[in-house]
Design a protein around this motif. Structure first.
Motif, PDB file in Angstrom:
ATOM      1  N   LEU A  10     -63.043  75.043  22.941  1.00 49.66           N
ATOM      2  CA  LEU A  10     -64.155  74.187  23.351  1.00 49.66           C
ATOM      3  C   LEU A  10     -65.065  74.114  22.138  1.00 49.66           C
ATOM      4  CD1 LEU A  10     -65.921  72.583  25.298  1.00 49.66           C
ATOM      5  CD2 LEU A  10     -66.863  74.754  26.128  1.00 49.66           C
ATOM      6  N   VAL A  56     -68.325  72.251  20.220  1.00 56.78           N
ATOM      7  CA  VAL A  56     -69.562  71.583  20.617  1.00 56.78           C
ATOM      8  C   VAL A  56     -70.385  71.197  19.391  1.00 56.78           C
ATOM      9  CG1 VAL A  56     -69.654  72.787  22.833  1.00 56.78           C
ATOM     10  CG2 VAL A  56     -70.790  73.781  20.842  1.00 56.78           C
ATOM     11  N   THR A 114     -73.797  77.826  26.752  1.00 53.03           N
ATOM     12  CA  THR A 114     -73.151  76.905  27.684  1.00 53.03           C
ATOM     13  C   THR A 114     -74.170  76.140  28.516  1.00 53.03           C
ATOM     14  OG1 THR A 114     -71.254  78.417  27.794  1.00 53.03           O
ATOM     15  CG2 THR A 114     -71.412  76.747  29.511  1.00 53.03           C
ATOM     16  N   LEU A 159     -75.255  72.551  27.800  1.00 51.76           N
ATOM     17  CA  LEU A 159     -74.388  71.409  28.093  1.00 51.76           C
ATOM     18  C   LEU A 159     -74.851  70.647  29.333  1.00 51.76           C
ATOM     19  CD1 LEU A 159     -70.932  73.082  27.400  1.00 51.76           C
ATOM     20  CD2 LEU A 159     -72.088  71.375  25.975  1.00 51.76           C
ATOM     21  N   LEU A 173     -68.648  65.969  28.192  1.00 47.87           N
ATOM     22  CA  LEU A 173     -67.600  66.691  27.490  1.00 47.87           C
ATOM     23  C   LEU A 173     -66.305  65.897  27.584  1.00 47.87           C
ATOM     24  CD1 LEU A 173     -67.843  70.473  28.523  1.00 47.87           C
ATOM     25  CD2 LEU A 173     -68.356  69.471  26.297  1.00 47.87           C
ATOM     26  N   SER A 221     -62.345  74.834  30.886  1.00 50.14           N
ATOM     27  CA  SER A 221     -63.711  74.357  30.643  1.00 50.14           C
ATOM     28  C   SER A 221     -64.516  74.343  31.930  1.00 50.14           C
ATOM     29  CB  SER A 221     -63.684  72.953  30.026  1.00 50.14           C
ATOM     30  OG  SER A 221     -63.103  72.965  28.754  1.00 50.14           O
ATOM     31  N   VAL A 225     -72.302  68.402  34.300  1.00 52.84           N
ATOM     32  CA  VAL A 225     -71.695  67.994  33.032  1.00 52.84           C
ATOM     33  C   VAL A 225     -70.637  66.948  33.352  1.00 52.84           C
ATOM     34  CG1 VAL A 225     -70.391  68.720  30.989  1.00 52.84           C
ATOM     35  CG2 VAL A 225     -72.070  70.282  32.023  1.00 52.84           C
ATOM     36  N   LEU A 285     -67.407  64.977  32.744  1.00 53.95           N
ATOM     37  CA  LEU A 285     -66.150  65.099  32.022  1.00 53.95           C
ATOM     38  C   LEU A 285     -65.532  63.715  31.851  1.00 53.95           C
ATOM     39  CD1 LEU A 285     -64.603  68.205  33.814  1.00 53.95           C
ATOM     40  CD2 LEU A 285     -66.204  68.139  31.902  1.00 53.95           C
ATOM     41  N   ILE A 313     -70.591  62.309  22.779  1.00 53.64           N
ATOM     42  CA  ILE A 313     -70.228  63.463  23.593  1.00 53.64           C
ATOM     43  C   ILE A 313     -70.909  64.688  22.989  1.00 53.64           C
ATOM     44  CG2 ILE A 313     -68.006  62.557  24.386  1.00 53.64           C
ATOM     45  CD1 ILE A 313     -66.635  64.250  22.215  1.00 53.64           C
ATOM     46  N   SER A 314     -71.088  65.709  23.822  1.00 58.54           N
ATOM     47  CA  SER A 314     -71.698  66.948  23.328  1.00 58.54           C
ATOM     48  C   SER A 314     -70.649  67.939  22.859  1.00 58.54           C
ATOM     49  CB  SER A 314     -72.540  67.591  24.429  1.00 58.54           C
ATOM     50  OG  SER A 314     -71.730  67.873  25.564  1.00 58.54           O
ATOM     51  N   GLY A 315     -69.393  67.682  23.236  1.00 57.69           N
ATOM     52  CA  GLY A 315     -68.325  68.573  22.834  1.00 57.69           C
ATOM     53  C   GLY A 315     -66.995  68.106  23.359  1.00 57.69           C
ATOM     54  N   PHE A 316     -65.953  68.825  22.982  1.00 54.88           N
ATOM     55  CA  PHE A 316     -64.618  68.495  23.480  1.00 54.88           C
ATOM     56  C   PHE A 316     -63.801  69.772  23.599  1.00 54.88           C
ATOM     57  CE2 PHE A 316     -64.568  67.666  18.812  1.00 54.88           C
ATOM     58  CZ  PHE A 316     -63.628  68.612  18.396  1.00 54.88           C
TER      59      PHE A 316
END
Length: 385
Positions: A133, A135, A142, A145, A150, A163, A185, A187, A204-207
């Motif tokens: 994960l 970010v 966490t 987020l 995500l 996740s 969050v 997805l 996006i804030s993360g993947f």
């Protein structure tokens, strides 16, 4: 000749005993395992094996088996592997018979086999761990987020499963198909190749995805590893080597040659981590920069001391294991029951262990491991926040 060591073969089989007799033979840069392939002069298929893959390090065993001549040596010449950009495209190609063998997300293989009745079989694991994960640099815990988006590569993926576990542990609710708001969050699905750019743009804030995309984001200084997914589920199998059922039924010798070559390729990878990135990028299989790909194979814990919770699991380490443990498939079905998925989950069997029997055919990899003197040991599934 360089003889493979005990540790390499333990990694290869996935918590198995020692093996002897595998040797490395130089020739056009190809690595051949002599013992498993003795007397393999005759081809076991009347055409070349067709391989499909996504450009991620999870595909390494299949790609090395082709590039290092291991499939050829096993009597199974292979065409140049075909690159696909998304899991949907790869799954469709396998479903319609455009390719014979792929590395496929284990949850997706379950959905295709049990839910959509696609005639396929998992015949071995291709690797363990190898996903993160990742970010944005501004995110350090966490809870931050909350209210963000995500990216996931597929709903039927270990990335989505783990996740969502992490988010729920932090008091956040994963949602699909609705905008994120405080406490949730959102997805979203995204092809892995698009994730780094999306993180850089702030969309996006993360993947959560297989490598080398975390390494690319780190090297470009646009993101950092928040958690290794192997730190949430020890030595999990993101992808498995999957073939069409008709290959199993009509050409069992070809499937045997495939698993033999995969086991040998995993041994090569375990012993040549410093070379794997250059091989995969130099051959044109992985389009990412070579330093990022090499980083995936050679990571150590020290730079990630603050994010690793279970150091004894070696979660940063991309592993190479062939044996498809029934305990893992069973636990995966149980995890999928509590995962938010945009799709039907009613096909998941009431008895989770039944899924393994339906999905996995371990006869061939059993023989492959026996040929290198391996004995298979039971394992305990370790899943923790």
């Amino acid at each position: 000749m360089a003889e493979l060591n005990r540790r390499s073969l333990l990694r290869t089989a996935g918590r198995i005993g020692t093996a002897a007799g595998l040797t490395a033979l130089a020739g056009r840069g190809a690595w051949l395992a002599a013992e498993p392939f003795a007397g393999r002069e005759a081809a076991v298929l009347d055409r070349e094996l067709r391989i499909g893959y996504l450009p991620i390090t999870d595909a390494s065993a299949l790609l090395v088996a082709h590039e290092q001549g291991l499939l050829q040596a096993a009597g199974l010449p292979s065409a140049t592997p075909v690159l696909f950009r998304s899991w949907d495209a790869l799954a469709q190609a396998l479903s319609v018979g455009a390719v014979d063998a792929v590395h496929l997300l284990m949850p997706l293989a379950l959905q295709l086999r049990l839910g959509k009745k696609v005639p396929l079989k998992v015949v071995s694991w291709g690797h363990t761990n190898g996903s993160t994960l990742t970010v944005a640099n501004t995110i350090t815990n966490t809870e931050q987020l909350s209210g963000t988006r995500l990216a996931m590569p597929a709903w039927w993926s270990i990335h989505s499963v783990l996740s969502q576990r992490l988010l729920r542990e932090a008091g956040l609710r994963p949602v699909i198909g609705e905008p994120a708001r405080p406490g949730t969050v959102e997805l979203v699905l995204m092809a892995p190749a698009e994730m780094v750019a999306a993180l850089a743009s702030g969309s996006i804030s993360g993947f959560a995805v297989a490598d080398p995309f975390s390494a690319v984001a780190e090297n470009q200084k646009i993101g950092h590893v928040h958690r290794f997914l192997g730190d949430l589920w020890a030595d999990h199998a993101c992808c498995a080597i999957t073939v069409r059922q008709d290959l199993v039924d009509q050409h069992p010798q070809a499937v045997q040659a495939l698993t033999d070559a995969v086991v040998a390729a995993q041994s090569w990878l375990g012993d040549h981590r410093g070379e794997a990135g250059a091989l995969l990028t130099g051959a044109g299989f992985l389009p990412q920069p070579e330093p990022a790909v090499t980083k995936v194979f050679t990571r150590t814990q020290q730079p990630y001391a603050e994010v690793i919770k279970h150091a004894d699991w070696a979660p940063e380490r991309l592993g190479f294991s062939a044996w498809p443990h029934a305990s893992y498939t069973t636990a995966l079905v149980e995890q999928l029951r509590t995962t938010t998925i945009d799709g039907d989950t009613s096909f998941l069997p009431a008895q989770a262990a039944d899924a393994h029997t339906d999905l996995v055919d371990d006869r061939f990899v059993t023989t492959s491991l026996q040929r290198v003197g391996a004995t298979i040991a039971a394992r305990q599934e370790l899943i923790a926040p």
